[in-house]
Write an enzyme that holds these catalytic residues in place. Structure first.
Site: not given
Ligand code: AMP
Length: 280
Positions: A30-32, A35-37, A147, A153
């Site tokens: 979902m953007g923003a 480093r996790g992404h 993640g 999820q």
């Molecule tokens: P989101 O943009 O929050 O929908 O996340 C997109 C993907 O990035 C999802 O699969 C999340 O689980 C993963 N994600 C978000 N935050 C983290 C993180 N801190 N470490 C690893 N994966 C992450």
């Protein structure tokens, strides 16, 4: 790196790549980005020849309108980060492109979607399933990367691809944390200074809980986590659940499951954060 909002262009490009025998990996976001992404993108680069990332704040998975409005949107910074990470194609569609008409499909992931996020955010996982199905239809990836931060999820996505018999391999990726332990999240940037200072307590308590597995039973551990998080006046626990990592159902005794996960949701002012840790 190709950037497009056009789903037909994405499908065409992926078909072209696949026709030369290459594998296509997909990271929905979902953007923003943080480093996790980016760790998901890097894993995708390692495992696949071609990396597609989508950036789309999906309205159907937000049960709270204010949360949707408040959600950070920084497409230019996202594009820059993705280029640096070695992404090949960014799909940044409009809402009209994804949902030319309202999506009325209903999914049932019983019992996975009846607890935790599913219980506290009615309709959330139905929205997640809607967007992921649509994106999988467009991208048709060989592998998709998610993640473990969103533990529930991941379980639901695995069930989704089983239910509709999709030929995509789901890859789970470790949680990436800030130096102080706070799980990276796009919502972290919405925290004020006091809230940001308080937020690492969440993971600190999860780690303490892991050490207490031999002394407390699951219910006692839940109570401990709830109390310890609520001690901080900036934090208010929404739920702490000790669940079977396979079916996500709460357990009463440690030997009720082969693998046990502790999952929490915490309200920090108006911002809601989730985190989890494997206990056994
Ligand atoms: P989101 O943009 O929050 O929908 O996340 C997109 C993907 O990035 C999802 O699969 C999340 O689980 C993963 N994600 C978000 N935050 C983290 C993180 N801190 N470490 C690893 N994966 C992450």
């Amino acid at each position: 790196m190709l950037i497009t909002g056009n789903s037909k262009e994405v499908s065409r490009q992926v078909d072209f790549i696949k026709s030369s025998g290459k594998t296509v990996g997909f990271v929905p976001t979902m953007g923003a980005l943080h480093r996790g992404h980016i760790s998901l993108v890097e894993q995708c680069n390692k495992e696949c020849d071609y990396t597609v990332v989508s950036v789309f704040v999906n309205p159907t998975q937000f049960n709270d309108k204010e949360d949707y409005k408040r959600y950070p949107r920084v497409p230019e910074e996202d594009s820059k980060m993705l280029k640096e990470a070695g992404c090949d194609l960014v799909f940044m569609p409009t809402e009209q492109e994804i949902y030319p008409e309202p999506d009325t499909s209903i999914f049932d992931f019983t019992p996975l979607d009846k607890v935790m996020e599913g219980a506290f955010r009615p309709g959330h996982f139905n929205g997640v399933a809607q967007i992921v199905s649509r994106l999988f239809d467009i991208v048709k990836p060989d592998k998709a990367f998610f993640g473990l931060k969103d533990f529930q999820q991941l379980a639901i996505i695995r069930r989704l691809v089983q239910q509709v018999n999709r030929p995509v391999t789901i890859v789970d990726c470790n949680i990436i944390r800030e130096a102080d332990g706070l799980a990276m999240s796009s919502r972290n940037m919405l925290l004020n200074a006091d809230q940001r200072e308080a937020a690492p307590t969440i993971y600190r308590v999860l780690m303490q809980a892991k050490e207490l597995v031999t002394e407390l039973n699951p219910d006692q551990l839940k109570a401990y986590v709830t109390d310890q998080i609520n001690v901080n006046s900036e934090l208010k626990i929404e739920y702490a659940e000790v669940v079977d990592a396979g079916n996500l159902q709460p357990i009463k005794a440690w030997n009720d499951a082969q693998s046990v996960q502790l999952c929490v949701a915490v309200q920090v002012g108006k911002i809601r954060l989730i985190d989890n840790i494997n206990l056994i």
